[in-house]
Design an enzyme around this catalytic site. Structure first.
Site, PDB file in Angstrom:
ATOM      1  N   TRP A 100       4.310  -7.200  -1.055  1.00 29.13           N
ATOM      2  CA  TRP A 100       5.512  -6.365  -0.931  1.00 29.13           C
ATOM      3  C   TRP A 100       5.176  -4.911  -1.166  1.00 29.13           C
ATOM      4  O   TRP A 100       5.694  -4.024  -0.474  1.00 29.13           O
ATOM      5  CB  TRP A 100       6.616  -6.855  -1.864  1.00 29.13           C
ATOM      6  CG  TRP A 100       7.161  -8.171  -1.397  1.00 29.13           C
ATOM      7  CD1 TRP A 100       7.072  -9.375  -2.027  1.00 29.13           C
ATOM      8  CD2 TRP A 100       7.850  -8.426  -0.156  1.00 29.13           C
ATOM      9  NE1 TRP A 100       7.662 -10.360  -1.262  1.00 29.13           N
ATOM     10  CE2 TRP A 100       8.144  -9.801  -0.116  1.00 29.13           C
ATOM     11  CE3 TRP A 100       8.235  -7.625   0.922  1.00 29.13           C
ATOM     12  CZ2 TRP A 100       8.806 -10.401   0.969  1.00 29.13           C
ATOM     13  CZ3 TRP A 100       8.893  -8.220   1.997  1.00 29.13           C
ATOM     14  CH2 TRP A 100       9.175  -9.582   2.007  1.00 29.13           C
ATOM     15  N   ASP A 170      10.476  -1.763  -7.145  1.00 35.11           N
ATOM     16  CA  ASP A 170      11.079  -2.880  -6.420  1.00 35.11           C
ATOM     17  C   ASP A 170      11.185  -4.047  -7.407  1.00 35.11           C
ATOM     18  O   ASP A 170      10.173  -4.590  -7.829  1.00 35.11           O
ATOM     19  CB  ASP A 170      10.180  -3.233  -5.219  1.00 35.11           C
ATOM     20  CG  ASP A 170      10.690  -4.414  -4.411  1.00 35.11           C
ATOM     21  OD1 ASP A 170      11.725  -5.005  -4.784  1.00 35.11           O
ATOM     22  OD2 ASP A 170      10.039  -4.735  -3.393  1.00 35.11           O
ATOM     23  N   LYS A 194      17.211 -13.235  -4.435  1.00 39.91           N
ATOM     24  CA  LYS A 194      16.323 -13.925  -5.360  1.00 39.91           C
ATOM     25  C   LYS A 194      17.078 -14.276  -6.645  1.00 39.91           C
ATOM     26  O   LYS A 194      17.171 -15.440  -7.005  1.00 39.91           O
ATOM     27  CB  LYS A 194      15.097 -13.071  -5.710  1.00 39.91           C
ATOM     28  CG  LYS A 194      13.962 -13.042  -4.672  1.00 39.91           C
ATOM     29  CD  LYS A 194      14.357 -12.653  -3.290  1.00 39.91           C
ATOM     30  CE  LYS A 194      13.272 -12.709  -2.260  1.00 39.91           C
ATOM     31  NZ  LYS A 194      12.537 -11.488  -2.044  1.00 39.91           N
TER      32      LYS A 194
HETATM   33  C1  LIG Z   1      12.014 -10.675  -0.958  1.00 39.97           C
HETATM   34  C2  LIG Z   1      11.411  -9.385  -1.345  1.00 39.97           C
HETATM   35  C3  LIG Z   1      11.475  -8.251  -0.530  1.00 39.97           C
HETATM   36  C4  LIG Z   1      12.119  -8.272   0.834  1.00 39.97           C
HETATM   37  O1  LIG Z   1      13.490  -8.375   0.718  1.00 39.97           O
HETATM   38  P1  LIG Z   1      14.439  -8.272   1.981  1.00 39.97           P
HETATM   39  O2  LIG Z   1      15.780  -8.334   1.343  1.00 39.97           O
HETATM   40  O3  LIG Z   1      14.137  -9.427   2.872  1.00 39.97           O
HETATM   41  O4  LIG Z   1      14.188  -6.979   2.646  1.00 39.97           O
HETATM   42  C5  LIG Z   1      10.900  -7.082  -0.979  1.00 39.97           C
HETATM   43  N1  LIG Z   1      10.300  -7.010  -2.182  1.00 39.97           N
HETATM   44  C6  LIG Z   1      10.221  -8.077  -2.997  1.00 39.97           C
HETATM   45  C7  LIG Z   1       9.535  -7.946  -4.317  1.00 39.97           C
HETATM   46  C8  LIG Z   1      10.774  -9.296  -2.603  1.00 39.97           C
HETATM   47  O5  LIG Z   1      10.703 -10.365  -3.419  1.00 39.97           O
END
Ligand SMILES: *Cc1c(COP(=O)(O)O)cnc(C)c1O
Length: 358
Positions: A100, A170, A194
């Site tokens: 990511w 993030d 998540k």
């Molecule tokens: C799932 C995830 C993403 C991507 O998320 P989207 O909502 O599909 O854009 C980005 N960063 C992390 C750490 C993730 O777990």
């Protein structure tokens, strides 16, 4: 029949939350209409929206000088949006500890000078690079980390100190898993699917002084400043996902908040990692000091058993254990909504599988 769902995302939601949503689906709070069918500007939804923001602020003890935004576009949109708003015409430093972070630096690199300050874009990712080895640029407008790498299963156990430069992180797969000192960050963002609610909602927590950085030339939808001014309602927000997130926030508060959640999450993770470490059959690829408490990748000693493991675990009601193709093996995502009983059931299954095939 509910199974134990170890999906990395969209992930399991608390059953009590789903039941409440079901009960309110056709007639929200005596209004004779679903919350999905109410105007986002009407009193009924505005109350839901404000309550959700207040509960999130309570849970994370978000200081007053931070704005909370309820946006769309997923965490992936934030990779570029953060760059557009905070570093227009400049540069930012990225610490890459997984796939990511690799996507984040690539997307930001389409907009600004995005520099790799530590870590690697090539993997395999098994640790967090020590802070004293980071090469930070004095002119960086922000430093970006991925607090928990969902695929590699690599998590920061501390908030890195980057001085006066805003830290952007993030937190898609670890937000609300434990208490957090929000004031250590300039910007936190997280896709909801998540640990918060359904896909379609993205939470942004931003220190208000950073809103001044949003260039006037930005399209309004992409401007943190405009979105903050408009209470995340420049256009129609994802109302149902926002409502669902609110139910999850209440669920967390009812269960003792994030301290209680951390205790439960630590116990769940310890159960699984201790079992893996004691076994000669399963292995965790991640350094013990950086092992994710939310996403636990593990491999079998002999990958030829992988297909059988997945078949038999699914038949036992333990679903979505297949690891990401870039890591291989298995991955158990054990977010807030995964009960301890689910992790116990997984460990029992793994022990039995080892006995038969080890
Ligand atoms: C799932 C995830 C993403 C991507 O998320 P989207 O909502 O599909 O854009 C980005 N960063 C992390 C750490 C993730 O777990």
């Amino acid at each position: 029949m509910r199974v134990f769902n170890f999906s990395a995302g969209p992930a399991a939601l608390p059953v009590e939350v789903l039941e409440q949503a079901r009960d309110q689906l056709l007639d929200f709070s005596g209004t004779g209409a679903s919350i999905m069918e109410h105007s986002h500007r009407g009193g009924t939804f505005v109350e839901v929206a404000e309550r959700a923001e207040k509960d999130l602020r309570d849970l994370l003890a978000i200081p007053e000088d931070y704005a909370v935004l309820f946006l769309q576009g997923g965490a992936t949109s934030q990779f570029a949006t953060a760059a557009m708003n905070l570093a227009a015409g400049g540069s930012a430093d990225f610490v890459v500890t997984g796939s990511w972070g690799k996507k984040a630096i690539a997307e930001a690199g389409r907009i600004i000078d995005a520099r790799l300050a530590a870590g690697t874009t090539e993997g395999p990712w098994t640790d967090v690079p020590a802070r004293d080895g980071w090469t930070l640029n004095p002119d960086a407008r922000f430093v970006h980390t991925t607090h928990n790498e969902t695929i590699a299963g690599v998590e920061y156990y501390d908030t890195p100190d980057v001085g006066d430069v805003p830290l952007v992180s993030d937190m898609s797969s670890c937000i609300l898993s434990r208490p957090l000192d929000v004031s250590g960050f300039g910007l936190i963002y997280a896709g909801a699917q998540k640990n918060i609610g359904p896909a379609g909602l993205t939470i942004v927590i931003i220190r208000r002084d950073l809103l001044d950085r949003s260039p006037d030339s930005l399209p309004s939808m992409l401007s943190y400043r405009v979105q903050a001014d408009k209470g995340s309602m420049f256009n129609t927000p994802p109302t149902f996902a926002w409502y669902m997130a609110g139910l999850v926030f209440q669920w967390l508060k009812d269960r003792g908040g994030l301290e209680a959640m951390a205790e439960r999450n630590d116990a769940k993770a310890a159960l699984l990692y201790d079992f893996i470490d004691a076994s000669g059959f399963y292995q965790s690829p991640v350094a013990p000091g950086a092992r994710s408490r939310m996403n636990v990748p593990f491999t079998l000693a002999d990958a030829s058993h992988d297909a059988t493991f997945l078949e038999e675990s699914a038949a036992a009601g333990l679903i979505n254990l297949k690891g990401h193709r870039s890591v291989g093996g298995m991955r158990a995502s054990i977010y807030n909504a995964m009960p301890t009983a689910g992790v116990k059931a997984l460990v029992d299954f793994m022990a039995e599988f080892e006995r038969k095939h080890g």
